[in-house]
Design an enzyme around this catalytic site. Structure first.
Site, PDB file in Angstrom:
ATOM      1  N   LYS A 116     -23.469 -37.509  -8.238  1.00 53.87           N
ATOM      2  CA  LYS A 116     -22.416 -38.214  -7.502  1.00 53.87           C
ATOM      3  C   LYS A 116     -21.402 -37.307  -6.806  1.00 53.87           C
ATOM      4  O   LYS A 116     -20.314 -37.741  -6.437  1.00 53.87           O
ATOM      5  CB  LYS A 116     -21.672 -39.232  -8.376  1.00 53.87           C
ATOM      6  CG  LYS A 116     -22.551 -40.142  -9.204  1.00 53.87           C
ATOM      7  CD  LYS A 116     -23.760 -40.658  -8.490  1.00 53.87           C
ATOM      8  CE  LYS A 116     -23.417 -41.701  -7.436  1.00 53.87           C
ATOM      9  NZ  LYS A 116     -24.675 -42.139  -6.741  1.00 53.87           N
TER      10      LYS A 116
ATOM     11  N   HIS B  46     -30.207 -31.845 -10.100  1.00 52.33           N
ATOM     12  CA  HIS B  46     -28.886 -31.970 -10.735  1.00 52.33           C
ATOM     13  C   HIS B  46     -28.785 -31.013 -11.926  1.00 52.33           C
ATOM     14  O   HIS B  46     -27.830 -31.081 -12.703  1.00 52.33           O
ATOM     15  CB  HIS B  46     -28.648 -33.392 -11.241  1.00 52.33           C
ATOM     16  CG  HIS B  46     -28.416 -34.412 -10.167  1.00 52.33           C
ATOM     17  ND1 HIS B  46     -27.637 -34.176  -9.064  1.00 52.33           N
ATOM     18  CD2 HIS B  46     -28.845 -35.696 -10.057  1.00 52.33           C
ATOM     19  CE1 HIS B  46     -27.614 -35.279  -8.307  1.00 52.33           C
ATOM     20  NE2 HIS B  46     -28.340 -36.195  -8.884  1.00 52.33           N
TER      21      HIS B  46
ATOM     22  N   SER C 297     -17.113 -42.185  -9.370  1.00 56.75           N
ATOM     23  CA  SER C 297     -18.364 -42.469  -8.680  1.00 56.75           C
ATOM     24  C   SER C 297     -19.519 -42.609  -9.679  1.00 56.75           C
ATOM     25  O   SER C 297     -20.362 -43.507  -9.563  1.00 56.75           O
ATOM     26  CB  SER C 297     -18.649 -41.369  -7.664  1.00 56.75           C
ATOM     27  OG  SER C 297     -19.783 -41.693  -6.888  1.00 56.75           O
TER      28      SER C 297
HETATM   29  P1  A3P Z   1     -18.525 -43.009  -4.071  1.00 55.22           P
HETATM   30  O1  A3P Z   1     -19.124 -43.652  -5.270  1.00 55.22           O
HETATM   31  O2  A3P Z   1     -17.191 -42.399  -4.370  1.00 55.22           O
HETATM   32  O3  A3P Z   1     -18.475 -43.903  -2.884  1.00 55.22           O
HETATM   33  P2  A3P Z   1     -24.654 -38.614  -4.636  1.00 55.22           P
HETATM   34  O4  A3P Z   1     -25.353 -38.687  -3.340  1.00 55.22           O
HETATM   35  O5  A3P Z   1     -24.480 -37.236  -5.171  1.00 55.22           O
HETATM   36  O6  A3P Z   1     -25.244 -39.581  -5.619  1.00 55.22           O
HETATM   37  O7  A3P Z   1     -23.149 -39.071  -4.377  1.00 55.22           O
HETATM   38  C1  A3P Z   1     -22.832 -40.395  -4.045  1.00 55.22           C
HETATM   39  C2  A3P Z   1     -21.400 -40.437  -3.588  1.00 55.22           C
HETATM   40  O8  A3P Z   1     -21.300 -39.842  -2.284  1.00 55.22           O
HETATM   41  C3  A3P Z   1     -20.860 -41.855  -3.441  1.00 55.22           C
HETATM   42  O9  A3P Z   1     -19.461 -41.768  -3.663  1.00 55.22           O
HETATM   43  C4  A3P Z   1     -21.216 -42.132  -2.005  1.00 55.22           C
HETATM   44  O10 A3P Z   1     -20.519 -43.207  -1.432  1.00 55.22           O
HETATM   45  C5  A3P Z   1     -20.811 -40.812  -1.366  1.00 55.22           C
HETATM   46  N1  A3P Z   1     -21.396 -40.599  -0.050  1.00 55.22           N
HETATM   47  C6  A3P Z   1     -22.674 -40.740   0.326  1.00 55.22           C
HETATM   48  N2  A3P Z   1     -22.832 -40.481   1.634  1.00 55.22           N
HETATM   49  C7  A3P Z   1     -21.614 -40.161   2.106  1.00 55.22           C
HETATM   50  C8  A3P Z   1     -21.105 -39.803   3.396  1.00 55.22           C
HETATM   51  N3  A3P Z   1     -21.902 -39.718   4.442  1.00 55.22           N
HETATM   52  N4  A3P Z   1     -19.781 -39.548   3.504  1.00 55.22           N
HETATM   53  C9  A3P Z   1     -18.970 -39.632   2.436  1.00 55.22           C
HETATM   54  N5  A3P Z   1     -19.388 -39.967   1.184  1.00 55.22           N
HETATM   55  C10 A3P Z   1     -20.693 -40.235   1.029  1.00 55.22           C
END
Ligand code: A3P
Length: 296
Positions: A48, A109, A139
């Site tokens: 996340k 991860h 998140s």
């Molecule tokens: P939130 O839950 O705070 O919205 P991962 O890809 O490592 O699983 O992380 C997911 C997190 O990154 C989520 O955060 C998601 O919304 C955010 N995220 C994904 N794409 C994004 C983007 N283009 N810009 C900003 N945040 C993004």
């Protein structure tokens, strides 16, 4: 339904002291023995921290900003998730890697001490993305509510405790971000921050481009910034994880593309929780001086 039969909240099993989903722990010797090609690129994050966002930026950089090519398949098929083993339709990372030819982009991860030795022996490029602890925790909490293969998150208050103790899938956030930070120069790891990407995506896309020894035009950089904005990715079915069946990822509980902001923690932590968390944070991070930001 293929997926339904395989869905369960996998318990965590420790591998060298790091709690991992049992399906990963069971295949540990195979995962650990994976030998990448020197041309392979590793994207590593604590869950996340902005993995999917970074994956999309990199795929677009490697394809000169071609949006259609980058919609050839969902993220999990374009960029194998090294240690993941199931459930369908998420392909096993190792199985995908036997099919795909180098140079590949690979997601993990795993904390640095668990990254297969081959990545270091072969001097693969490694991009690490870190996100401030409080937003990362928020998140992950919402993700564990919607991802039916992760252990039950419990209450918000319980979740804060689990995070502080490192009792979540892939272990301690503190050890994870510090482990890569301490090694970043010696091992030529590009160390990025989610907050920097939000603040100035263009600057960070260019940083990634230079690390990968690529050169794309100004226009293409601008296009990549647009295509990887939160709003555009949220509507991109090949990047927003909506192809995963509801029994696995229940977006009605919380969308995978949830908010994508810096500072959402303020809407979750009470002042008392925040103070307690900050006091513990100072102790756990005492051995490093890392430039994390919890607001922009
Ligand atoms: P939130 O839950 O705070 O919205 P991962 O890809 O490592 O699983 O992380 C997911 C997190 O990154 C989520 O955060 C998601 O919304 C955010 N995220 C994904 N794409 C994004 C983007 N283009 N810009 C900003 N945040 C993004």
């Amino acid at each position: 339904n293929m997926a339904a039969n395989h869905i369960r909240r996998f318990p965590l099993v420790e591998v060298q002291g790091v709690p991992l989903m049992s399906m990963i722990a069971e295949k540990w010797s195979l995962i650990s023995a994976f030998n990448p090609d020197p041309s392979d690129l590793l994207i590593s994050t604590y869950p996340k921290a902005g993995t999917t966002w970074t994956q999309e930026i990199i795929d677009l950089l490697l394809h000169n900003g071609d949006a259609e090519v980058c919609k050839r398949a969902p993220t999990v098929e374009r960029i194998p998730f090294l240690e993941i083993q199931a459930p369908p339709p998420i392909p096993s990372g190792l199985e995908l890697l036997t099919i795909m030819k180098p140079p590949r982009v690979i997601k993990t991860h795993l904390p640095i001490q668990l990254v297969p030795e081959g990545f270091w022996k072969n001097k693969c490029k490694v991009i690490y993305v870190a996100r401030n602890a409080k937003d990362n925790l928020v998140s992950y909490y919402h993700f564990d509510r919607m991802n039916k293969t992760q252990p039950e998150p419990g209450t918000w208050d319980e979740y804060i405790q689990k995070f502080m103790k490192g009792n979540l899938g892939w272990g301690s956030w503190y050890d994870h971000v510090k482990g890569y930070w301490k090694e970043r120069e010696k091992r030529n790891i590009l160390y990025l921050f989610f907050e920097d990407m939000k603040e100035n995506p263009r600057r960070e896309v260019e940083r990634i481009m230079r690390y990968l020894d690529l050169s794309v035009s100004e226009d293409v950089i601008e296009k990549i910034v647009q295509l990887t904005s939160f709003k555009v990715m949220k509507d991109n079915p090949m990047a927003n994880y909506t192809f995963i069946p509801k029994v696995v990822f229940d977006h009605s509980v919380s969308a995978f593309m949830r908010k994508g902001e810096v500072g959402d923690w303020i809407n979750h932590f009470t002042p008392a929780q925040s103070q307690m968390f900050d006091e513990d944070y100072v102790r756990q991070m005492a051995d490093v001086d890392m430039p994390f930001r919890t607001s922009l």
